[in-house]
Write an enzyme that holds these catalytic residues in place. Structure first.
Site, PDB file in Angstrom:
ATOM      1  N   VAL A 103      -5.882   9.908   2.253  1.00 62.48           N
ATOM      2  CA  VAL A 103      -4.707  10.846   2.751  1.00 62.48           C
ATOM      3  C   VAL A 103      -3.460  10.302   2.335  1.00 62.48           C
ATOM      4  O   VAL A 103      -3.305   9.037   2.208  1.00 62.48           O
ATOM      5  CB  VAL A 103      -4.767  11.130   4.172  1.00 62.48           C
ATOM      6  CG1 VAL A 103      -6.001  11.929   4.825  1.00 62.48           C
ATOM      7  CG2 VAL A 103      -4.723   9.763   4.869  1.00 62.48           C
ATOM      8  N   ASP A 104      -2.184  10.954   2.147  1.00 63.81           N
ATOM      9  CA  ASP A 104      -1.011  10.463   1.405  1.00 63.81           C
ATOM     10  C   ASP A 104      -0.188  10.315   3.012  1.00 63.81           C
ATOM     11  O   ASP A 104      -0.046  11.209   3.528  1.00 63.81           O
ATOM     12  CB  ASP A 104      -0.433  11.641   0.825  1.00 63.81           C
ATOM     13  CG  ASP A 104       1.079  11.185   0.378  1.00 63.81           C
ATOM     14  OD1 ASP A 104       1.702  10.419   0.882  1.00 63.81           O
ATOM     15  OD2 ASP A 104       1.483  11.970  -0.597  1.00 63.81           O
ATOM     16  N   PRO A 105      -0.084   9.083   3.279  1.00 67.72           N
ATOM     17  CA  PRO A 105       0.739   8.790   4.575  1.00 67.72           C
ATOM     18  C   PRO A 105       2.189   8.979   4.526  1.00 67.72           C
ATOM     19  O   PRO A 105       2.721   8.677   5.658  1.00 67.72           O
ATOM     20  CB  PRO A 105       0.275   7.319   4.821  1.00 67.72           C
ATOM     21  CG  PRO A 105       0.297   6.591   3.411  1.00 67.72           C
ATOM     22  CD  PRO A 105      -0.250   7.799   2.653  1.00 67.72           C
TER      23      PRO A 105
END
Length: 137
Positions: A103-105
């Site tokens: 996931v892109d945090p």
């Protein structure tokens, strides 16, 4: 991954480096939120600095582990055809999390970085198991 390789006593057999596909973070340390989340789990990222993938990396390394499809595509676009099979998604090695990509945090809160660490710890353990099998063969 570095921590796992050290604990497995494989630093003489597995070389780890990190590089981005773009040039926007060259010379910079990891995001402060990433460093805080990592530090809570005992990882020190403070000495890391961003660099961009270099042309000679493709012959130098056996694997290019990427976090998502955008990075895989960007890397493939500059990778010589004979080395494209070295590009793999990190989550291919996950044993618990069935997500396709990490996931892109960056657009969420601190919990996004915790989620990334959960994914990376899972997938890196699987990656190490895969590398151990290759080294034993």
């Amino acid at each position: 991954m570095r921590d796992l390789v050290v604990k497995a006593k494989l630093t003489d057999r597995i070389i780890i480096d990190s590089a981005g596909t773009g040039d926007w973070h060259i010379g910079q340390p990891p995001d402060e939120r990433a460093q805080r989340a990592a530090k809570k789990r005992g990882y020190d990222l403070s000495n890391l600095r961003g660099r961009q993938v270099a042309a000679d990396d493709f012959a130098r390394f056996d694997l290019f582990i990427v976090m998502d499809d955008a990075n895989a595509s960007a890397l493939a676009s500059v990778c010589p055809p004979e080395h494209r099979d070295k590009i793999r998604l990190l989550m291919e090695f996950a044993t618990i999390d069935d997500s396709r990509v990490v996931v892109d945090p960056y657009f969420g809160g601190d919990e996004g970085f915790e989620r990334v660490l959960d994914q990376c710890e899972d997938a890196c353990a699987g990656l190490l198991d895969s590398l151990r099998a290759q080294l034993a063969a």
